[in-house]
Design an enzyme around this catalytic site. Structure first.
Site, PDB file in Angstrom:
ATOM      1  N   GLU A  53       0.806  -1.213   0.000  1.00 33.03           N
ATOM      2  CA  GLU A  53       0.000   0.000   0.000  1.00 33.03           C
ATOM      3  C   GLU A  53       0.845   1.271   0.000  1.00 33.03           C
ATOM      4  OE1 GLU A  53      -0.535  -2.674   1.836  1.00 33.03           O
ATOM      5  OE2 GLU A  53      -2.432  -3.412   1.050  1.00 33.03           O
ATOM      6  N   PHE A  79      -5.904  -0.139   5.088  1.00 30.61           N
ATOM      7  CA  PHE A  79      -4.587  -0.172   4.439  1.00 30.61           C
ATOM      8  C   PHE A  79      -4.333   1.052   3.565  1.00 30.61           C
ATOM      9  CE2 PHE A  79      -5.650  -4.906   4.678  1.00 30.61           C
ATOM     10  CZ  PHE A  79      -5.172  -4.980   5.968  1.00 30.61           C
TER      11      PHE A  79
END
Lengths: 315, 275
Positions: A53, A79
Site C-alpha cells: 500500500e 490499508f
C-alpha cells in the site's frame, strides 16, 4: 467488500467515460474495490502496485505528478490510509498530488478478521493532515455521488466507505450532493443527532424510537467531515438542547472530535455527547456485535439520548 | 537549448568545486551540523549526471522533454545542490540558504523550476514515486528517462523493494536507479549492521538489469549511465567511499551528520585543493 464499495466501482465507471486520463491504482484489490467491470473495460487505466500500500500511494502520486490527472487509490480503508499514512501525509497532504483515496470496509466491516482489518481511527489520522478532504458515505447512492464528487475536488480526498453487502438505504430518492454541505434528513426541536457513514441509518432509526417517547430529533448526515459544515452546525446549535455525534469510529479525533473542537470555541452551546467507538479495543465479532459493545445500534443510541435528557433536564 | 555537456576533465574539476561547496555548506550549517560524508560519496555521481547525462534546458526548466531526476538519500544535499548550482540552475551563492529559515533551498522542497522534481527527506519514499512517473511516461509515450539515486542503507526501507517489483513487472526500461554503495549507514558498516550483500545480484533477482562500477570513476559512470536497457529497468551499483576526498572523514561514522570546526574546514579545503 461492502455494497458501498460496489457503488464506488459504479461511480468510477461513469467517471472514466468522460475522463480518459484518470487512473486507478490498486494493491491487488480490483475485486476488493469492486473494480472488475472497470478493469475489464479499461485494463490500461488500472495499475496494480501489488500488495504494497505504501508503494501504491507513491505510484499514484507519481502518476499524477506530471499533468495533475486524477488518480484513485483503492483498497481496504485499514490499508489505503492507515498502513500507508506516511506516504499519504507526504505525497497527498504536503505535495497535494491529485490522488483520491477510496477506503472500503471502514469501521468494523471486516468483522471477524478483526483489529488489523478494522479502520476505526482513520478519520482522526486523516483529519490531522492539512489539505485533506474527508468524505463518508451513508449508503450506496451517496457513495456513488461521493466518489464522483471527489473527482472534481482539487487535491487529496479520502473517501471512507463502511458497511456490509446488505447496506441499508438512507436515501430513497435522488438528491443533490455537495461536498461540505451536510444533509438534514429529519427535523426535531429537542436533540440533534449528527451522524456519518453507517450510523446515519442508525441515527434515523433512533430518532424514530425517541419520537415515540416524545423526544424529537434533528438528524444530520455529516458526509463531509473535513471541511466541516459549520453553517449547519451553527443552525442546529441554536435550536437544540442536546447534540450527539454518532460514528463508527473512535470517539477521539473523528466526527465527534471535530464537532467538539468547533463547539469549544463558541459560547453558550448545548451539551455535546460523542457516541462512537470507545477508547479501547473491544471483543472480536461480527458487525452488529461490535456495534453493540460500543452502544452504536439504534435502540442503544435512543436509550442513551433518553437517559441524558432525563438526567440533565428531567424530561 | 541551454545546457553544457562537460568533458571528463571538466567533470573532474567540477567534482573538486562541488566538494569545496560542500565544505562551505557544512561550515555554514554551524552547530546544527551537516550530512557531510554521505554527500561526499556521491559527488561524482551527481557531477556526471548533471555534467554529462541528464537532458535539461536552463532557459526552460519545465521543458517537457527534460530527464527527470528523483533524489533518494536526500540528506546528501551537500552534493545535490552544488551540482545544480555549478551547472547553472541557480547561483552558487544561494547554496548556504539550505539551512536558513524559509531559505530557497531549505529542507528538500519540490521545486521543479530549480530541478527538484520531488521533495522528501524521509528514506524510502521516492522509489515508488519514480515508478509512478515512469509508468506515466510509458503510457504517454515520453522519450525522456527517469533517474533515481538511492543510498545502499536506504534500501533497508521496505517500500524501496515494494517499488522495485512493479518496476520490472511493468518493464520500465525508462527508469535508471543508481545505488550509492558506500557500505555505511549512521551507526557504521552496513555489512556488520545490516548486510546488504551483493546488491547487483539482488537487483537481477528482482528482474532488473544491473551492473557494479566504481562510483568515483568518471568514465565508468558515464559509460554505465549512457547505457540504454531494453525491456527492463536498470540499476547501477556504484561502489563508493563514504566521506571521499577528506582523509579524516573517509569511512568514519562520526561524520554522517556532524559539526565542522573552522580548523577542520581549513584542513578539508587544503586536502581538496591539493587533490
Amino acid at each position: 467488500m461492502g455494497q458501498k464499495g460496489a457503488a464506488a466501482g459504479i461511480g468510477m465507471m461513469e467517471l472514466a467515460k468522460n475522463d480518459p486520463d484518470m487512473r486507478v491504482v490498486v494493491a491487488d484489490s480490483v475485486a476488493i474495490a469492486s473494480l472488475d467491470r472497470f478493469y475489464n473495460s479499461y485494463p490500461d487505466r488500472v495499475i496494480n502496485a501489488g500488495i504494497s500500500e505504501q508503494s501504491m500511494i507513491g505510484i499514484a502520486a507519481g502518476l499524477s505528478s506530471e499533468d495533475g490527472r486524477v488518480v484513485y487509490a483503492c483498497t481496504y480503508a485499514a490499508f489505503v490510509l492507515v498502513k500507508a499514512i506516511e506516504f499519504v501525509r507526504h505525497n497527498l497532504a504536503y505535495h497535494q498530488f491529485n490522488v483520491k483515496l477510496v477506503g472500503n470496509s471502514a469501521g468494523f466491516a471486516m468483522e471477524t478478521l478483526s483489529i488489523s482489518h478494522w479502520a476505526t481511527e482513520d478519520i482522526a489520522m486523516a483529519r490531522a493532515l492539512p489539505n485533506m478532504t474527508i468524505l463518508s458515505a451513508a449508503d450506496s447512492l451517496e457513495a456513488i455521488k461521493i466518489v464522483k464528487a471527489a473527482h472534481d475536488r482539487k487535491g487529496p480526498v479520502y473517501v471512507r466507505l463502511s458497511g456490509l453487502l446488505n447496506c441499508p438505504i438512507v436515501y430513497e430518492k435522488d438528491f443533490e450532493y455537495q461536498i461540505g454541505k451536510a444533509n438534514k434528513l429529519r427535523e426535531g426541536e429537542d436533540v440533534t443527532l449528527i451522524a456519518t457513514g453507517m450510523m446515519v441509518r442508525e441515527a434515523l432509526d433512533a430518532a424514530e424510537l425517541l419520537s415515540a417517547k416524545g423526544i424529537h430529533c434533528n438528524v444530520i448526515d455529516m458526509h463531509t467531515i473535513k471541511p466541516l459544515d459549520t453553517e449547519c452546525l451553527d443552525e442546529v446549535l441554536a435550536g437544540s438542547r442536546l447534540i450527539a455525534t454518532v460514528e463508527e469510529h473512535s470517539i477521539i479525533g473523528g466526527l465527534g472530535g471535530a464537532v467538539a473542537e468547533y463547539l469549544s470555541e463558541k459560547e453558550n452551546t448545548p451539551r455535546l455527547i460523542r457516541i462512537g467507538i470507545k477508547d479501547q479495543f473491544g471483543k472480536l465479532g461480527d458487525l452488529r456485535y461490535c456495534w453493540e459493545q460500543h452502544g452504536l445500534t439504534a435502540p442503544q443510541i435512543a436509550e442513551k439520548i433518553s437517559l441524558e435528557l432525563i438526567n440533565k433536564y428531567n424530561k | 537549448m541551454n545546457r553544457r555537456v562537460l568533458s571528463e576533465e571538466e567533470i573532474k574539476a567540477l567534482c573538486k568545486r562541488m566538494r569545496l561547496h560542500a565544505m562551505d555548506m557544512a561550515l555554514a550549517a554551524g552547530n546544527r551540523g551537516a550530512h557531510i560524508s554521505g554527500s561526499l560519496s556521491c559527488i561524482e555521481i551527481y557531477a556526471v549526471l548533471y555534467g554529462a547525462i541528464l537532458n535539461y534546458d536552463l532557459d526552460n526548466p519545465l521543458w517537457n522533454e527534460r530527464d527527470r531526476f528523483i533524489a533518494g538519500k536526500e540528506h546528501a544535499r551537500l552534493a545535490e545542490y552544488p551540482a545544480r548550482a555549478e551547472m547553472g540552475f541557480y547561483p552558487t551563492d544561494v547554496l548556504n540558504s539550505y539551512e536558513q529559515n524559509d531559505g530557497l533551498l531549505v529542507g528538500h522542497q519540490l521545486k521543479k523550476e530549480l530541478g527538484v522534481e520531488y521533495g522528501s527527506m524521509s528514506l524510502g519514499m521516492e522509489m515508488s514515486f519514480a515508478v509512478g512517473k515512469a509508468i506515466w511516461a510509458k503510457q504517454t509515450q515520453q522519450s525522456y528517462r527517469i533517474y533515481c539515486l538511492l543510498g545502499d542503507a536506504e534500501c533497508e526501507e521496505g517500500p524501496v523493494w515494494e517499488a522495485f517489483i512493479p518496476a520490472s513487472h511493468y518493464k520500465l526500461d525508462n527508469l535508471i536507479v543508481i545505488i550509492d554503495r558506500n557500505y555505511m549507514s549512521v551507526d557504521g558498516n552496513t555489512e556488520e549492521l545490516m548486510a546488504q550483500l551483493d546488491m547487483q545480484k539482488k537487483m537481477e533477482a528482482f528482474g532488473w538489469e544491473s551492473v557494479t562500477i566504481d562510483g568515483h570513476d568518471i568514465p565508468q559512470l558515464i559509460r554505465a549511465l549512457s547505457y540504454r536497457p531494453v525491456g527492463k529497468p536498470y540499476a547501477i551499483i556504484a561502489t563508493t567511499i563514504k566521506g571521499k576526498g577528506v582523509s579524516f572523514i573517509e569511512n568514519n561514522k562520526s561524520w554522517h551528520q556532524a559539526v565542522l570546526s573552522e580548523a577542520q574546514y581549513q584542513q578539508a579545503i587544503e586536502e581538496i585543493q591539493r587533490s
